[in-house]
Design an enzyme around this catalytic site. Structure first.
Site, PDB file in Angstrom:
ATOM      1  N   HIS A  79       0.842  -1.198   0.000  1.00  0.00           N
ATOM      2  CA  HIS A  79       0.000   0.000   0.000  1.00  0.00           C
ATOM      3  C   HIS A  79       0.882   1.256   0.000  1.00  0.00           C
ATOM      4  CE1 HIS A  79      -3.495   2.497   1.388  1.00  0.00           C
ATOM      5  NE2 HIS A  79      -2.494   3.233   1.829  1.00  0.00           N
ATOM      6  N   GLU A  80       1.810   1.308   0.943  1.00  0.00           N
ATOM      7  CA  GLU A  80       2.656   2.503   1.051  1.00  0.00           C
ATOM      8  C   GLU A  80       3.526   2.669  -0.191  1.00  0.00           C
ATOM      9  OE1 GLU A  80       2.048   4.721   3.190  1.00  0.00           O
ATOM     10  OE2 GLU A  80       0.741   3.482   4.416  1.00  0.00           O
ATOM     11  N   HIS A 135       1.864   4.581  -2.787  1.00  0.00           N
ATOM     12  CA  HIS A 135       1.990   6.041  -2.640  1.00  0.00           C
ATOM     13  C   HIS A 135       3.335   6.511  -3.194  1.00  0.00           C
ATOM     14  CE1 HIS A 135      -1.650   6.646  -0.375  1.00  0.00           C
ATOM     15  NE2 HIS A 135      -1.260   5.941   0.661  1.00  0.00           N
ATOM     16  N   HIS A 185       3.047   6.643  -6.869  1.00  0.00           N
ATOM     17  CA  HIS A 185       2.197   7.780  -7.245  1.00  0.00           C
ATOM     18  C   HIS A 185       3.005   9.081  -7.145  1.00  0.00           C
ATOM     19  CE1 HIS A 185      -2.131   9.615  -6.659  1.00  0.00           C
ATOM     20  NE2 HIS A 185      -1.642   9.853  -7.854  1.00  0.00           N
ATOM     21  N   GLU A 207      -6.011   7.723  -1.595  1.00  0.00           N
ATOM     22  CA  GLU A 207      -5.747   6.347  -1.171  1.00  0.00           C
ATOM     23  C   GLU A 207      -5.997   5.328  -2.282  1.00  0.00           C
ATOM     24  OE1 GLU A 207      -4.254   5.486   1.508  1.00  0.00           O
ATOM     25  OE2 GLU A 207      -4.266   7.500   2.362  1.00  0.00           O
ATOM     26  N   TYR A 250     -11.184   7.071   3.071  1.00  0.00           N
ATOM     27  CA  TYR A 250     -10.622   5.716   3.024  1.00  0.00           C
ATOM     28  C   TYR A 250     -11.580   4.738   2.363  1.00  0.00           C
ATOM     29  CZ  TYR A 250      -6.172   5.892   5.423  1.00  0.00           C
ATOM     30  OH  TYR A 250      -4.862   6.107   5.721  1.00  0.00           O
TER      31      TYR A 250
HETATM   32 ZN   LIG Z   1      -2.359   5.264   2.350  1.00  0.00          ZN
END
Ligand SMILES: [Zn+2]
Length: 663
Positions: free
Chosen positions: A453-454, A457, A460, A482, A593
């Site tokens: 998940h991180e 980011h 991105h 998110e 979220y």
């Molecule tokens: Zn996040």
């Protein structure tokens, strides 16, 4: 596109002491004031988008990275003098920057430029709209009196927000347990624990200690003791700060003509109105309720059978434990036992291989550049021509006074300059178990999912090609930011991808087929309960930010929601809201979220159909979602990638609501 090359010098900030921090602040401010003065000097008849709006955006070219360095050092520096200087500087900066931005002449310069109606498109058009909105939101357009009041409110909010976060970061605590009270926890966990001078084991509030303990410790009494400590985070002082923040945010919204803070926040985001958010959360709660109730009953029954007490009551500190127990029993998945198959090094290799294949990039570890702590690593991202297009840091282990959760920090935001594109720099900060003398870091599957998940980011933030830094990377609507990362979590529920990130850390054997199958099958285990937890956080955030008058009673709001939706009593004297850090960054936007899960699940359908390691689909995703940032409307990006209107069908399926008609 040409990328501007960096050298060691660009990373000297990782070694900054208090003096350099001070200097960076002064330079940033001086630079900004100089650029602003020059913009104001342009006569109105000469005003253009380039010399006014674009110049205004470029004014943050020096300040933005420098202040990001300081923000990051505040969260991760091992030096207390550095953290102290960073905090003081950011406090001062947060006030000073408001004074600088409240510049009537600059506002008139922007207006004069807007009145020229230059034909603008895409990123330029959006930049002008963003600038005008920023001034409106500062109160230009209101009476001088109201504007001054708003300015004062903004300053107070900045100061209190920093205070609130710092109190959470600085909060420390632990419980002491005997060897017997560690029953249920694996040997690898126990050897990693610190002891006090009486030989008892310390369970600190940091993730690697507290999460496995809450989930696995058989001693209910000790779980309760730890849970009680966790719910004191931030302390009573944060409740007072929160009360002030909620009142100030409401005043800010009202002065600007919004009913409440949520309405104010929603307007420029994809949700647009507070009513949309309320309807979304209410519908979701109604539909998920029966599923959550069923899960709670299962947990309660499990407690009754395993304790042999037919009247046992499920309590707050039991939730994670019985969720985990039932996963062990009904799905045959024991997350602690599976750790041996996820050594960090293998995981990182596999993760880099997956992202490299999808986005046609490569990752190279840089060993001769400075970092802020021994355990931190720096990587360069290269394109197919071997050119460095971005950098990122990995700071993955807990330390005292370090940021306690997992987060990707933007440091340098990409932007197009005359010499070429400025390579973005990001940092992933997390708190995974430290390696010991004989065992490497072994991740649990939930930690693995967090890592993916991180890193989403990070992708991105670093693969951006947006021309303006204020629109690049993760600078997108809060209720969309998110989505790209949530989408990548799906990779960790896929056989082929899981194979790439796993092998036994000693024997190098692959994860057994049966374990792999069970793990994937457990994806929706108690999904009703898990979704309900998110609904509770989002509804809590929504309710305290829409209260019409007075100071909302945050504690009782939270307690009531938990009681209503989970039928569980929160512990007496809990200070949950004081430790809920998202009340700062997400303020009135925690619904994001769940909201962005709708886009995440929808976007994933294309990968599910075309292949999770399909470079063409990856390329299209990179082009439409990762590179654009907010230089384009976020929903346009989703439409571009999917080639159709977004739908909530995949999201409903994901959370076990397949029977509801999608829209
Ligand atoms: Zn996040």
């Amino acid at each position: 596109m040409q990328y501007i090359p960096y050298n060691k010098e660009q990373f000297a900030w990782t070694q900054w002491g208090p003096k350099e921090i001070r200097k960076a602040y002064e330079n940033s401010i001086a630079h900004k004031e100089k650029v602003y003065a020059a913009i104001k000097l342009v006569p109105d008849f000469d005003r253009t988008f380039q010399n006014t709006i674009a110049a205004l955006e470029r004014a943050s070219y020096v300040e933005s990275p420098q202040m990001h360095y300081v923000e990051l050092l505040l969260e991760v520096s091992p030096r207390s003098d550095v953290r102290k200087a960073a905090k003081e500087t950011l406090d001062e900066y947060s006030q000073k920057i408001v004074d600088i931005e409240y510049d009537e002449d600059l506002y008139h310069a922007v207006l004069a430029c807007a009145r020229k109606n230059e034909p603008l498109e895409g990123a330029d058009k959006k930049l002008l709209e963003d600038a005008l909105r920023a001034y409106r939101r500062m109160g230009f357009g209101l009476s001088t009196e109201d504007r001054e009041e708003l300015k004062d409110i903004i300053k107070q909010i900045s100061k209190l927000s920093l205070e609130f976060s710092k109190n959470i970061n600085d909060w420390q605590g632990y419980i002491l347990v005997t060897r017997e009270e560690l029953e249920g926890l694996p040997e690898s966990y126990i050897t990693g624990l610190q002891k006090d001078n009486t030989g008892k084991y310390k369970i600190t509030l940091q993730y690697p200690d507290s999460v496995p303990f809450i989930k696995n410790a058989e001693s209910e009494q000790k779980r309760k003791e730890l849970q009680t400590k966790l719910l004191q985070k931030g302390g009573a002082v944060n409740l007072d700060i929160l009360g002030s923040l909620l009142r100030l945010r409401r005043m800010q919204a009202r002065l600007l003509g919004y009913k409440n803070h949520v309405a104010y926040q929603a307007k420029p985001r994809t949700a647009k109105t507070a009513e949309h958010i309320e309807a979304f959360l209410t519908d979701l709660a109604k539909n998920v309720s029966p599923l959550a109730a069923r899960d709670i009953t299962v947990m309660c029954d499990l407690k009754r059978t395993s304790t042999g007490n037919p009247d046992a009551v499920l309590e707050y500190h039991d939730l994670s434990y019985y969720l985990n127990e039932s996963e062990k029993q009904t799905c045959n998945v024991d997350h602690e036992k599976l750790r041996v198959y996820f050594p960090l090094e293998k995981v990182l290799d596999g993760m880099f291989a997956i992202y490299a294949k999808l986005f046609s990039v490569s990752f190279q570890k840089i060993t001769d550049y400075p970092v802020w702590h021994d355990g931190v690593e720096l990587y360069a991202i290269k394109n197919t021509e071997g050119e460095i297009i971005a950098y990122f840091f990995l700071d993955l282990y807990p330390r005292e006074n370090k940021y306690g959760h997992a987060m990707a920090f933007p440091i340098v935001q990409g932007r197009l300059l005359e010499e070429g594109y400025l390579p973005p720099v990001s940092a992933m900060v997390a708190n995974f178990p430290k390696p010991t003398s004989d065992t490497p870091t072994l991740l649990s599957h939930p930690e693995l999912t967090t890592l993916f998940h991180e890193f989403g980011h990070i992708m991105h933030g670093t693969l951006t090609q947006a021309p303006y830094a204020s629109q690049s990377g993760t600078s997108v609507a809060r209720d969309f930011v998110e989505a790209p990362s949530q989408m990548f979590e799906h990779w960790m529920w896929d056989t082929e991808s899981l194979r790439l990130v796993s092998e036994h850390y000693k024997t190098k054997e692959p994860l057994p087929d049966s374990d792999l199958k069970n793990l994937i099958k457990a994806k929706k285990h108690m999904i009703g309960y898990q979704t309900m937890r998110q609904i509770i956080f989002a509804t809590f955030d929504y309710q305290i930010h829409t209260e019409e008058e007075g100071t909302p009673d945050a504690i009782s709001t939270y307690n009531t929601l938990v009681k209503t939706y989970l039928r569980v009593q929160t512990p007496e004297g809990n200070l949950f809201p004081a430790g809920f850090g998202h009340l700062i960054g997400y303020s009135g936007g925690y619904y994001g979220y769940l909201w962005s899960e709708v886009y995440a699940c929808d976007m994933f359908t294309r990968f599910a159909a075309e292949g999770l390691l399909n470079p063409e689909t990856g390329g299209s995703y990179r082009l439409w979602i990762l590179e654009k940032g907010s230089s384009m409307d976020e929903l346009e990006e989703v439409r571009g990638f999917l080639g159709r209107e977004p739908s909530n069908r995949a999201f409903l399926q994901e959370i076990g609501l397949d029977t509801i008609k999608p829209e």
